[in-house]
Motif scaffolding. Structure first.
Motif, PDB file in Angstrom:
ATOM      1  N   THR A 238       0.802  -1.220   0.000  1.00 30.61           N
ATOM      2  CA  THR A 238       0.000   0.000   0.000  1.00 30.61           C
ATOM      3  C   THR A 238       0.838   1.275   0.000  1.00 30.61           C
ATOM      4  OG1 THR A 238      -0.136  -0.113   2.410  1.00 30.61           O
ATOM      5  CG2 THR A 238      -1.952  -1.098   1.155  1.00 30.61           C
ATOM      6  N   ALA A 239       2.161   1.153   0.207  1.00 27.17           N
ATOM      7  CA  ALA A 239       3.006   2.337   0.336  1.00 27.17           C
ATOM      8  C   ALA A 239       3.340   2.988  -0.997  1.00 27.17           C
ATOM      9  CB  ALA A 239       4.292   1.983   1.083  1.00 27.17           C
ATOM     10  N   GLU A 240       3.597   2.163  -1.994  1.00 28.94           N
ATOM     11  CA  GLU A 240       4.057   2.682  -3.272  1.00 28.94           C
ATOM     12  C   GLU A 240       3.778   1.649  -4.353  1.00 28.94           C
ATOM     13  OE1 GLU A 240       8.258   4.395  -5.114  1.00 28.94           O
ATOM     14  OE2 GLU A 240       8.168   3.720  -3.040  1.00 28.94           O
ATOM     15  N   LYS A 241       3.489   2.101  -5.540  1.00 31.13           N
ATOM     16  CA  LYS A 241       3.218   1.202  -6.663  1.00 31.13           C
ATOM     17  C   LYS A 241       4.352   1.335  -7.678  1.00 31.13           C
ATOM     18  CE  LYS A 241       0.453  -1.249  -9.420  1.00 31.13           C
ATOM     19  NZ  LYS A 241      -0.056  -2.546  -9.182  1.00 31.13           N
ATOM     20  N   ILE A 242       5.140   0.270  -7.797  1.00 33.99           N
ATOM     21  CA  ILE A 242       6.211   0.211  -8.790  1.00 33.99           C
ATOM     22  C   ILE A 242       5.860  -0.931  -9.735  1.00 33.99           C
ATOM     23  CG2 ILE A 242       8.664  -0.199  -9.178  1.00 33.99           C
ATOM     24  CD1 ILE A 242       9.166   0.929  -6.362  1.00 33.99           C
ATOM     25  N   THR A 243       5.950  -0.691 -11.009  1.00 34.56           N
ATOM     26  CA  THR A 243       5.600  -1.706 -12.003  1.00 34.56           C
ATOM     27  C   THR A 243       6.861  -2.275 -12.653  1.00 34.56           C
ATOM     28  OG1 THR A 243       5.464  -0.173 -13.852  1.00 34.56           O
ATOM     29  CG2 THR A 243       3.453  -0.464 -12.509  1.00 34.56           C
ATOM     30  N   ILE A 244       6.688  -3.347 -13.390  1.00 32.59           N
ATOM     31  CA  ILE A 244       7.797  -3.926 -14.132  1.00 32.59           C
ATOM     32  C   ILE A 244       8.329  -2.920 -15.154  1.00 32.59           C
ATOM     33  CG2 ILE A 244       6.524  -5.094 -15.984  1.00 32.59           C
ATOM     34  CD1 ILE A 244       9.293  -6.751 -13.929  1.00 32.59           C
TER      35      ILE A 244
END
Length: 145
Positions: free
Chosen positions: A9-15
């Motif tokens: 829930t803290a941060e969204k990093i994608t491939i």
């Protein structure tokens, strides 16, 4: 180098974010291969259906330090240019991304071998506790599961 363990829930990093990160390495011009892996939560197996999964680690900073050590070791072993890893912890449902890694190297053979090492060593060496909540109860799997 991007190597992180973060709350879902803290941060969204994608491939794609990791791909872009790897490509900022000034040595990217030496690379001829980039391999990636995105591990997601499996919801269905032959004998159970997972509804949710909780993934925790007892000491986030220590586990992240161990992850950095693994990445450095693999980078030295295979001679690849760049490795990026993000492992999420928290509460997940089937299909959620859980583990992302990207490896860039000069040639496909060492790059693919380094990717495989990252996947296997993270699974079996880091101190994670996984609680799978299924239609037939809860399964607890410690690191190495």
């Amino acid at each position: 180098m991007t190597v992180r363990i973060i709350e879902k829930t803290a941060e969204k990093i994608t491939i794609c974010d990791l791909m872009d990160s790897v490509k900022t390495n000034p040595r990217i011009i030496e690379c001829g291969a980039i391999f990636s892996f995105e591990g997601i939560v499996r919801g269905k197996e032959s004998n159970k259906n997972t509804t949710t999964m909780d993934l925790t680690t007892p000491d986030l900073k220590e586990t992240e330090k161990e992850l950095v050590d693994i990445v450095n070791n693999i980078q030295d072993k295979h001679g690849v240019i760049e490795i990026a890893v993000v492992h999420y912890i928290g509460k997940f449902k089937p299909g959620d991304q859980l583990f992302l890694t990207v490896v860039a190297g000069a040639h496909r053979h060492e790059t693919k071998a380094a990717l495989n090492d990252v996947i296997e060593r993270v699974k079996y060496e880091l101190d994670f506790k996984k609680e799978e909540h299924t239609d037939s109860g809860t399964n607890i799997i410690m690191s190495g599961g």
